[in-house]
Design an enzyme around this catalytic site. Structure first.
Site, PDB file in Angstrom:
ATOM      1  N   GLU A  77      -1.228   4.354  -0.754  1.00  6.50           N
ATOM      2  CA  GLU A  77      -0.941   3.973   0.693  1.00  6.50           C
ATOM      3  C   GLU A  77      -0.222   5.015   1.545  1.00  6.50           C
ATOM      4  O   GLU A  77      -0.217   5.517   2.743  1.00  6.50           O
ATOM      5  CB  GLU A  77      -0.911   2.946   0.755  1.00  6.50           C
ATOM      6  CG  GLU A  77      -2.423   1.566   0.806  1.00  6.50           C
ATOM      7  CD  GLU A  77      -3.800   2.762   1.166  1.00  6.50           C
ATOM      8  OE1 GLU A  77      -4.018   2.455   2.360  1.00  6.50           O
ATOM      9  OE2 GLU A  77      -4.964   1.780   0.325  1.00  6.50           O
ATOM     10  N   THR A  79       2.757   3.421  -4.383  1.00  5.27           N
ATOM     11  CA  THR A  79       1.454   2.926  -3.710  1.00  5.27           C
ATOM     12  C   THR A  79       1.214   4.673  -3.445  1.00  5.27           C
ATOM     13  O   THR A  79       1.645   5.277  -2.282  1.00  5.27           O
ATOM     14  CB  THR A  79       1.466   1.675  -2.933  1.00  5.27           C
ATOM     15  OG1 THR A  79       0.313   2.143  -2.200  1.00  5.27           O
ATOM     16  CG2 THR A  79       2.111   2.200  -1.601  1.00  5.27           C
ATOM     17  N   LEU A 123       8.267  -5.971  -7.836  1.00  6.04           N
ATOM     18  CA  LEU A 123       6.669  -5.658  -7.823  1.00  6.04           C
ATOM     19  C   LEU A 123       5.854  -6.969  -6.360  1.00  6.04           C
ATOM     20  O   LEU A 123       4.895  -6.464  -5.912  1.00  6.04           O
ATOM     21  CB  LEU A 123       5.435  -6.138  -9.363  1.00  6.04           C
ATOM     22  CG  LEU A 123       6.379  -5.636 -10.551  1.00  6.04           C
ATOM     23  CD1 LEU A 123       4.725  -6.131 -11.451  1.00  6.04           C
ATOM     24  CD2 LEU A 123       6.004  -4.416 -10.389  1.00  6.04           C
ATOM     25  N   TYR A 141       2.035  -1.359   6.219  1.00  8.50           N
ATOM     26  CA  TYR A 141       1.740  -1.472   4.661  1.00  8.50           C
ATOM     27  C   TYR A 141       2.560  -0.248   4.075  1.00  8.50           C
ATOM     28  O   TYR A 141       3.614  -0.090   3.603  1.00  8.50           O
ATOM     29  CB  TYR A 141       0.623  -1.625   4.051  1.00  8.50           C
ATOM     30  CG  TYR A 141       1.017  -2.047   2.467  1.00  8.50           C
ATOM     31  CD1 TYR A 141       1.465  -2.174   2.155  1.00  8.50           C
ATOM     32  CD2 TYR A 141      -0.208  -0.883   2.209  1.00  8.50           C
ATOM     33  CE1 TYR A 141       1.454  -2.503   0.506  1.00  8.50           C
ATOM     34  CE2 TYR A 141       0.819  -0.304   0.748  1.00  8.50           C
ATOM     35  CZ  TYR A 141       1.365  -1.487  -0.608  1.00  8.50           C
ATOM     36  OH  TYR A 141       0.749  -1.728  -1.638  1.00  8.50           O
ATOM     37  N   LYS A 188       6.193   0.816   2.064  1.00 10.27           N
ATOM     38  CA  LYS A 188       6.877   1.364   0.866  1.00 10.27           C
ATOM     39  C   LYS A 188       7.074   2.997   1.025  1.00 10.27           C
ATOM     40  O   LYS A 188       7.432   2.285  -0.035  1.00 10.27           O
ATOM     41  CB  LYS A 188       5.115   1.238   0.493  1.00 10.27           C
ATOM     42  CG  LYS A 188       4.368  -0.247   0.113  1.00 10.27           C
ATOM     43  CD  LYS A 188       5.444  -0.456  -1.304  1.00 10.27           C
ATOM     44  CE  LYS A 188       4.913  -1.961  -1.896  1.00 10.27           C
ATOM     45  NZ  LYS A 188       5.432  -2.413  -2.901  1.00 10.27           N
TER      46      LYS A 188
HETATM   47  P1  GDP Z   1      -6.389  -0.711  -0.151  1.00 10.53           P
HETATM   48  O1  GDP Z   1      -6.636   0.456  -0.814  1.00 10.53           O
HETATM   49  O2  GDP Z   1      -4.752  -0.820  -0.661  1.00 10.53           O
HETATM   50  O3  GDP Z   1      -6.228  -1.162   1.423  1.00 10.53           O
HETATM   51  O4  GDP Z   1      -7.147  -2.200  -0.630  1.00 10.53           O
HETATM   52  P2  GDP Z   1      -8.767  -2.931  -0.509  1.00 10.53           P
HETATM   53  O5  GDP Z   1      -9.306  -2.836  -1.689  1.00 10.53           O
HETATM   54  O6  GDP Z   1      -7.972  -3.791   1.033  1.00 10.53           O
HETATM   55  O7  GDP Z   1      -9.751  -1.931   0.879  1.00 10.53           O
HETATM   56  C1  GDP Z   1     -10.429  -0.198   0.046  1.00 10.53           C
HETATM   57  C2  GDP Z   1     -11.258   0.115   0.850  1.00 10.53           C
HETATM   58  O8  GDP Z   1     -12.315  -0.599   1.351  1.00 10.53           O
HETATM   59  C3  GDP Z   1     -10.273   0.413   2.146  1.00 10.53           C
HETATM   60  O9  GDP Z   1     -10.953   1.697   2.555  1.00 10.53           O
HETATM   61  C4  GDP Z   1     -11.431  -0.369   3.566  1.00 10.53           C
HETATM   62  O10 GDP Z   1     -11.584  -0.259   4.738  1.00 10.53           O
HETATM   63  C5  GDP Z   1     -12.711  -0.984   2.417  1.00 10.53           C
HETATM   64  N1  GDP Z   1     -12.954  -2.204   2.580  1.00 10.53           N
HETATM   65  C6  GDP Z   1     -14.460  -1.456   3.252  1.00 10.53           C
HETATM   66  N2  GDP Z   1     -15.080  -3.377   3.284  1.00 10.53           N
HETATM   67  C7  GDP Z   1     -13.924  -3.350   3.454  1.00 10.53           C
HETATM   68  C8  GDP Z   1     -14.140  -5.664   3.289  1.00 10.53           C
HETATM   69  O11 GDP Z   1     -14.207  -6.526   3.925  1.00 10.53           O
HETATM   70  N3  GDP Z   1     -12.287  -5.930   2.909  1.00 10.53           N
HETATM   71  C9  GDP Z   1     -11.752  -4.774   2.648  1.00 10.53           C
HETATM   72  N4  GDP Z   1     -10.172  -5.437   2.326  1.00 10.53           N
HETATM   73  N5  GDP Z   1     -11.194  -3.195   2.071  1.00 10.53           N
HETATM   74  C10 GDP Z   1     -12.798  -3.405   3.184  1.00 10.53           C
END
Ligand code: GDP
Length: 323
Positions: A129, A127, A82, A151, A155
């Site tokens: 992703e 993931t 993990l 990332y 992965k």
């Molecule tokens: P991820 O799917 O692993 O990238 O998980 P995240 O929680 O970091 O992001 C999820 C989605 O939220 C992505 O499409 C980001 O672009 C969107 N997002 C929008 N605003 C934000 C922000 O302020 N922080 C993060 N982390 N994500 C954001």
């Protein structure tokens, strides 16, 4: 109850904490790799109440010799990889580190299993992703990959290494393609926790605004506590395989955010600011998983709805910020 031994890399992370708790409840002796850092890395294990019940072994998954040593010391029958640089956003500013930890690091862990403990059952944290620029409306185990970040690319290497070691050496190596999974233990940089922390803080009068990037992005969000059960179920199977773990429901960041504001009786429009700083060089617009195979073969289904999850996270942040 079992008296098996398990080894977890990334034991100090969100999933590491929940998986430790699950395995301890089942009677496992739980070992974890601990890369010594000057900051407090044990708060999640403390929060789930297992800090004194897990056996921590000094090491790092970028250091093969430390992994072989950990494999020998733990005599683990099950190994869960993990450990990762898990934040997509940082993978553009630290692409080499991300590749070394998430790609080559995973390979080190699989190699250490092959060298020191080939009978162990191995789980790789893959993931959603990896689907990135999606090639099918609902992604399952047969959907082609198209990673959109360093990332996702790193992965993907680890995912194929897992498949390759299964096919080349007959290792019991499974890859769980987990869609976004969250909890009160989520790091503050991820969007769900950023939202729930900010909403709690605004509610308590400690701040006024929440700055986000692309709120039109859609994710298939589940509860990490449910998802670690799927990891364990994979290592219990006679035959190792790859599984999508998801809820089968996708929601925009905007709607997720609204759930949090609504729960505390605040109006999102009064506090939300869109800030270009949080947009990414390349975006994964939408993720939607099809967990039918995990349901059929593992008997796994998610138990927690997104609303229940967000409420749980807001409540935890309200408690922490009021303490
Ligand atoms: P991820 O799917 O692993 O990238 O998980 P995240 O929680 O970091 O992001 C999820 C989605 O939220 C992505 O499409 C980001 O672009 C969107 N997002 C929008 N605003 C934000 C922000 O302020 N922080 C993060 N982390 N994500 C954001």
């Amino acid at each position: 109850m079992t008296n098996k031994s398990a080894l977890i890399t990334g034991i100090t992370g969100q999933d590491g904490a929940y998986l430790s708790k699950l395995l301890l409840e089942k009677g496992y002796k739980v070992h974890g790799i601990l890369a010594r850092r000057s900051t407090d890395t044990l708060w999640r294990l403390r929060e789930v109440g297992v800090e004194n019940d897990v056996h921590l072994i000094d090491g790092d998954l970028t250091d093969l010799s430390s992994m072989i040593r950990a494999m020998e010391m733990s005599k683990a029958e099950e190994v869960y990889n993990l450990g990762a640089q898990s934040f997509v956003g940082s993978s553009w500013s630290q692409p080499i580190l991300t590749a070394q930890v998430d790609g080559v690091g995973a390979l080190n862990v699989i190699e250490s299993v092959r060298i020191a403990n080939p009978a162990a059952k191995f789980y790789q944290a893959s993931t959603s992703e990896m689907f990135g620029l999606i090639q099918a409306e609902r992604q399952d185990e047969t959907t082609p990959f198209y990673p959109r970040s360093p990332y996702g690319a790193a992965k993907l290497m680890a995912h194929w290494m897992t498949v390759n070691y299964r096919e080349s050496f007959g290792l019991h190596a499974s890859s769980g393609i987990l869609f976004n999974h969250e909890s009160p233990l989520r790091g503050i940089e991820f969007v769900t926790r950023k939202v729930t922390h900010a909403v709690a803080s605004i509610k308590l009068g400690k701040s006024r605004e929440l700055r986000l990037g692309n709120i039109d992005a859609k994710r298939d969000w589940g509860f990490a506590g449910d998802y670690v059960e799927a990891m364990w179920l994979m290592t219990q199977q006679d035959v190792a395989d790859d599984y999508v773990v998801a809820t089968g429901i996708t929601t925009t960041v905007r709607e997720m955010c609204e759930i949090a504001f609504e729960h505390v009786g605040l109006n999102m429009a009064d506090h939300l600011v869109i800030d270009p700083k949080f947009f990414r060089p390349a975006e994964v617009d939408v993720l939607l998983g099809n967990p039918a195979k995990a349901q059929a073969n593992l008997g796994w289904t998610p138990k927690t709805s997104l609303k229940e999850l967000i409420v749980m996270m807001v409540e935890a942040d309200l408690r922490r910020l009021s303490a």
